[in-house]
Design a protein around this motif. Structure first.
Motif, PDB file in Angstrom:
ATOM      1  N   ILE A 180       0.840  -1.205   0.000  1.00 24.33           N
ATOM      2  CA  ILE A 180       0.000   0.000   0.000  1.00 24.33           C
ATOM      3  C   ILE A 180       0.871   1.249   0.000  1.00 24.33           C
ATOM      4  O   ILE A 180       0.611   2.219  -0.723  1.00 24.33           O
ATOM      5  CB  ILE A 180      -0.930   0.016   1.226  1.00 24.33           C
ATOM      6  CG1 ILE A 180      -1.902  -1.151   1.191  1.00 24.33           C
ATOM      7  CG2 ILE A 180      -1.698   1.326   1.288  1.00 24.33           C
ATOM      8  CD1 ILE A 180      -2.824  -1.201   2.379  1.00 24.33           C
ATOM      9  N   PHE A 181       1.897   1.239   0.820  1.00 20.26           N
ATOM     10  CA  PHE A 181       2.802   2.385   0.925  1.00 20.26           C
ATOM     11  C   PHE A 181       3.416   2.725  -0.435  1.00 20.26           C
ATOM     12  O   PHE A 181       3.427   3.884  -0.858  1.00 20.26           O
ATOM     13  CB  PHE A 181       3.894   2.066   1.947  1.00 20.26           C
ATOM     14  CG  PHE A 181       5.013   3.059   2.000  1.00 20.26           C
ATOM     15  CD1 PHE A 181       4.887   4.240   2.717  1.00 20.26           C
ATOM     16  CD2 PHE A 181       6.213   2.814   1.341  1.00 20.26           C
ATOM     17  CE1 PHE A 181       5.925   5.157   2.769  1.00 20.26           C
ATOM     18  CE2 PHE A 181       7.252   3.716   1.388  1.00 20.26           C
ATOM     19  CZ  PHE A 181       7.113   4.895   2.102  1.00 20.26           C
ATOM     20  N   LEU A 182       3.923   1.706  -1.126  1.00 27.40           N
ATOM     21  CA  LEU A 182       4.561   1.938  -2.427  1.00 27.40           C
ATOM     22  C   LEU A 182       3.545   2.403  -3.466  1.00 27.40           C
ATOM     23  O   LEU A 182       3.835   3.287  -4.281  1.00 27.40           O
ATOM     24  CB  LEU A 182       5.257   0.662  -2.899  1.00 27.40           C
ATOM     25  CG  LEU A 182       6.496   0.250  -2.097  1.00 27.40           C
ATOM     26  CD1 LEU A 182       7.019  -1.100  -2.575  1.00 27.40           C
ATOM     27  CD2 LEU A 182       7.586   1.321  -2.206  1.00 27.40           C
ATOM     28  N   ALA A 183       2.339   1.822  -3.441  1.00 26.31           N
ATOM     29  CA  ALA A 183       1.307   2.227  -4.393  1.00 26.31           C
ATOM     30  C   ALA A 183       0.904   3.681  -4.162  1.00 26.31           C
ATOM     31  O   ALA A 183       0.748   4.457  -5.114  1.00 26.31           O
ATOM     32  CB  ALA A 183       0.094   1.311  -4.271  1.00 26.31           C
ATOM     33  N   LEU A 196       6.446   7.454  13.455  1.00 25.85           N
ATOM     34  CA  LEU A 196       6.099   6.189  12.807  1.00 25.85           C
ATOM     35  C   LEU A 196       5.740   5.121  13.841  1.00 25.85           C
ATOM     36  O   LEU A 196       4.776   4.359  13.664  1.00 25.85           O
ATOM     37  CB  LEU A 196       7.254   5.710  11.928  1.00 25.85           C
ATOM     38  CG  LEU A 196       7.506   6.523  10.656  1.00 25.85           C
ATOM     39  CD1 LEU A 196       8.803   6.084   9.991  1.00 25.85           C
ATOM     40  CD2 LEU A 196       6.340   6.392   9.701  1.00 25.85           C
ATOM     41  N   PHE A 197       6.514   5.054  14.921  1.00 22.33           N
ATOM     42  CA  PHE A 197       6.201   4.077  15.962  1.00 22.33           C
ATOM     43  C   PHE A 197       4.884   4.422  16.662  1.00 22.33           C
ATOM     44  O   PHE A 197       4.102   3.537  17.011  1.00 22.33           O
ATOM     45  CB  PHE A 197       7.340   4.006  16.982  1.00 22.33           C
ATOM     46  CG  PHE A 197       8.509   3.195  16.509  1.00 22.33           C
ATOM     47  CD1 PHE A 197       8.344   1.876  16.111  1.00 22.33           C
ATOM     48  CD2 PHE A 197       9.784   3.741  16.452  1.00 22.33           C
ATOM     49  CE1 PHE A 197       9.419   1.125  15.656  1.00 22.33           C
ATOM     50  CE2 PHE A 197      10.866   3.005  16.000  1.00 22.33           C
ATOM     51  CZ  PHE A 197      10.683   1.688  15.601  1.00 22.33           C
ATOM     52  N   PHE A 209       2.676   9.902   2.047  1.00 19.54           N
ATOM     53  CA  PHE A 209       2.459  11.295   1.675  1.00 19.54           C
ATOM     54  C   PHE A 209       3.503  12.226   2.277  1.00 19.54           C
ATOM     55  O   PHE A 209       3.570  13.398   1.912  1.00 19.54           O
ATOM     56  CB  PHE A 209       1.060  11.742   2.102  1.00 19.54           C
ATOM     57  CG  PHE A 209      -0.045  10.980   1.426  1.00 19.54           C
ATOM     58  CD1 PHE A 209       0.139  10.439   0.166  1.00 19.54           C
ATOM     59  CD2 PHE A 209      -1.258  10.786   2.058  1.00 19.54           C
ATOM     60  CE1 PHE A 209      -0.869   9.729  -0.470  1.00 19.54           C
ATOM     61  CE2 PHE A 209      -2.276  10.075   1.431  1.00 19.54           C
ATOM     62  CZ  PHE A 209      -2.071   9.550   0.174  1.00 19.54           C
ATOM     63  N   LEU A 210       4.293  11.709   3.224  1.00 21.72           N
ATOM     64  CA  LEU A 210       5.288  12.549   3.900  1.00 21.72           C
ATOM     65  C   LEU A 210       6.712  12.162   3.517  1.00 21.72           C
ATOM     66  O   LEU A 210       7.659  12.521   4.204  1.00 21.72           O
ATOM     67  CB  LEU A 210       5.106  12.451   5.420  1.00 21.72           C
ATOM     68  CG  LEU A 210       3.776  12.995   5.946  1.00 21.72           C
ATOM     69  CD1 LEU A 210       3.681  12.787   7.443  1.00 21.72           C
ATOM     70  CD2 LEU A 210       3.614  14.471   5.601  1.00 21.72           C
ATOM     71  N   GLU A 211       6.856  11.417   2.422  1.00 22.98           N
ATOM     72  CA  GLU A 211       8.168  11.068   1.870  1.00 22.98           C
ATOM     73  C   GLU A 211       9.049  10.304   2.861  1.00 22.98           C
ATOM     74  O   GLU A 211      10.255  10.523   2.936  1.00 22.98           O
ATOM     75  CB  GLU A 211       8.896  12.322   1.387  1.00 22.98           C
ATOM     76  CG  GLU A 211       8.178  13.065   0.260  1.00 22.98           C
ATOM     77  CD  GLU A 211       8.959  14.266  -0.233  1.00 22.98           C
ATOM     78  OE1 GLU A 211       9.245  15.160   0.584  1.00 22.98           O
ATOM     79  OE2 GLU A 211       9.299  14.279  -1.427  1.00 22.98           O
ATOM     80  N   VAL A 212       8.450   9.419   3.631  1.00 25.94           N
ATOM     81  CA  VAL A 212       9.226   8.581   4.545  1.00 25.94           C
ATOM     82  C   VAL A 212      10.009   7.559   3.719  1.00 25.94           C
ATOM     83  O   VAL A 212       9.446   6.917   2.821  1.00 25.94           O
ATOM     84  CB  VAL A 212       8.294   7.861   5.539  1.00 25.94           C
ATOM     85  CG1 VAL A 212       9.067   6.813   6.345  1.00 25.94           C
ATOM     86  CG2 VAL A 212       7.634   8.870   6.462  1.00 25.94           C
ATOM     87  N   PRO A 213      11.290   7.366   3.989  1.00 25.95           N
ATOM     88  CA  PRO A 213      12.068   6.358   3.257  1.00 25.95           C
ATOM     89  C   PRO A 213      11.494   4.957   3.440  1.00 25.95           C
ATOM     90  O   PRO A 213      10.984   4.615   4.510  1.00 25.95           O
ATOM     91  CB  PRO A 213      13.466   6.470   3.878  1.00 25.95           C
ATOM     92  CG  PRO A 213      13.515   7.840   4.470  1.00 25.95           C
ATOM     93  CD  PRO A 213      12.119   8.138   4.928  1.00 25.95           C
ATOM     94  N   LEU A 214      11.577   4.142   2.391  1.00 22.99           N
ATOM     95  CA  LEU A 214      11.007   2.795   2.418  1.00 22.99           C
ATOM     96  C   LEU A 214      11.583   1.966   3.560  1.00 22.99           C
ATOM     97  O   LEU A 214      10.842   1.287   4.281  1.00 22.99           O
ATOM     98  CB  LEU A 214      11.270   2.101   1.079  1.00 22.99           C
ATOM     99  CG  LEU A 214      10.825   0.635   0.985  1.00 22.99           C
ATOM    100  CD1 LEU A 214       9.325   0.513   1.198  1.00 22.99           C
ATOM    101  CD2 LEU A 214      11.241   0.039  -0.357  1.00 22.99           C
ATOM    102  N   THR A 225       7.195  -0.403  10.799  1.00 23.36           N
ATOM    103  CA  THR A 225       5.969  -1.193  10.721  1.00 23.36           C
ATOM    104  C   THR A 225       6.169  -2.550  11.375  1.00 23.36           C
ATOM    105  O   THR A 225       5.361  -2.982  12.212  1.00 23.36           O
ATOM    106  CB  THR A 225       5.541  -1.391   9.252  1.00 23.36           C
ATOM    107  OG1 THR A 225       5.265  -0.116   8.663  1.00 23.36           O
ATOM    108  CG2 THR A 225       4.289  -2.263   9.161  1.00 23.36           C
ATOM    109  N   PHE A 226       7.237  -3.239  11.017  1.00 31.73           N
ATOM    110  CA  PHE A 226       7.504  -4.573  11.554  1.00 31.73           C
ATOM    111  C   PHE A 226       7.609  -4.538  13.073  1.00 31.73           C
ATOM    112  O   PHE A 226       6.997  -5.362  13.770  1.00 31.73           O
ATOM    113  CB  PHE A 226       8.785  -5.134  10.944  1.00 31.73           C
ATOM    114  CG  PHE A 226       9.040  -6.572  11.286  1.00 31.73           C
ATOM    115  CD1 PHE A 226       8.575  -7.586  10.457  1.00 31.73           C
ATOM    116  CD2 PHE A 226       9.745  -6.929  12.429  1.00 31.73           C
ATOM    117  CE1 PHE A 226       8.807  -8.918  10.773  1.00 31.73           C
ATOM    118  CE2 PHE A 226       9.978  -8.250  12.753  1.00 31.73           C
ATOM    119  CZ  PHE A 226       9.507  -9.256  11.917  1.00 31.73           C
ATOM    120  N   VAL A 227       8.378  -3.586  13.590  1.00 30.40           N
ATOM    121  CA  VAL A 227       8.585  -3.513  15.039  1.00 30.40           C
ATOM    122  C   VAL A 227       7.349  -2.945  15.743  1.00 30.40           C
ATOM    123  O   VAL A 227       6.944  -3.428  16.807  1.00 30.40           O
ATOM    124  CB  VAL A 227       9.825  -2.661  15.359  1.00 30.40           C
ATOM    125  CG1 VAL A 227       9.993  -2.500  16.869  1.00 30.40           C
ATOM    126  CG2 VAL A 227      11.075  -3.291  14.754  1.00 30.40           C
ATOM    127  N   GLY A 228       6.728  -1.938  15.131  1.00 31.05           N
ATOM    128  CA  GLY A 228       5.621  -1.245  15.786  1.00 31.05           C
ATOM    129  C   GLY A 228       4.364  -2.074  15.949  1.00 31.05           C
ATOM    130  O   GLY A 228       3.576  -1.829  16.878  1.00 31.05           O
TER     131      GLY A 228
END
Length: 243
Positions: free
Chosen positions: A109-112, A147-148, A167-172, A179-182
């Motif tokens: 979803i993020f990449l799309a 992000l966390f 939308f905030l240009e967060v690096p992949l 995401t994985f940790v959170g």
């Protein structure tokens, strides 16, 4: 020399993945609700267990793939999928399978979103002035913490938590790690509930999906939220930027 202008065709192609995701999400919301439900899991539990016992690796891979599709297309049944991970594979490695599927789906979803709208929107915000730019700058200074936070706070919908970073240009890489940790705390809670579903089925009851809001579960998660927010609070108080 490459053409620096974006043609309408190329712009439409960039938006196509997100448009497909949204269309499938709408269709799935009306057509798959009965198939991705607690009742469906209860009615098919013996067949699922038998298939798992005969094909453990295939079942694990198929489960992760289905979880990715559910999350990537925002289909109904993500909570049921998490319970199923615990039901089929116990708390561990079930929680690992759940987290992996959810992270891969969220990344899709993020990449799309970033390809379709996020990069252009982020560039416009970066080039602008005013309160929106100030908000983005504030988030950029505390990206890890923000992000966390959006992953740990139970009230933030998972779909929204996937779109905001795009939308905030967060690096992949930062998105994937956070995401994985959170999502580990919430996933662990629901996976453990799923691991006890056999007893729930035998009693003819339904699982308590609101368990995450019970004090003994919610307070530790809120403590993690406070820990994640601490760098933001320190910067706000001291007025100093992080290193």
């Amino acid at each position: 020399m490459s053409d620096m202008t974006e043609t309408p065709k190329s712009a439409a192609m960039q938006k196509l993945p997100l448009i497909i995701i949204l269309c499938v999400a709408v269709v799935g919301a009306f057509t798959l609700r009965d198939y991705l439900s607690f009742d469906a899991l209860r009615d098919n539990r013996e067949a699922l267990i038998a298939f798992r016992d005969a094909n453990y690796l295939m079942t694990a891979l198929a489960f992760i793939a289905v979880y990715v599709v559910i999350v990537a297309f925002s289909l109904p049944g993500a909570a049921i999928a998490t319970l199923t991970g615990g039901f089929l594979f116990a708390t561990f490695p079930g929680v690992l399978f759940n987290i992996t599927g959810a992270t891969l789906g969220a990344t899709a979803i993020f990449l799309a979103a970033r390809t379709g709208f996020g990069a252009k929107l982020g560039a416009k915000i970066e080039a602008s002035e005013g309160p929106v730019k100030k908000i983005k700058d504030g988030i950029d200074e505390n990206q890890w913490s923000m992000l966390f936070l959006i992953r740990l706070v139970p009230a933030v919908p998972f779909f929204i938590a996937n779109l905001i970073p795009a939308f905030l240009e967060v690096p992949l890489r930062r998105f994937v790690i956070s995401t994985f940790v959170g999502i580990i705390p919430g996933s662990l809670v629901y996976t453990s509930v799923g691991a006890g579903l056999s007893e729930v089925f035998d009693r003819g009851e339904t699982p308590n999906l609101g368990i995450i809001f019970e004090p003994h579960i919610l307070f530790p998660i809120l403590g993690l939220c406070a820990l994640a927010a601490m760098p933001i609070a320190i910067k706000a108080i001291t007025g100093k930027k992080g290193l």
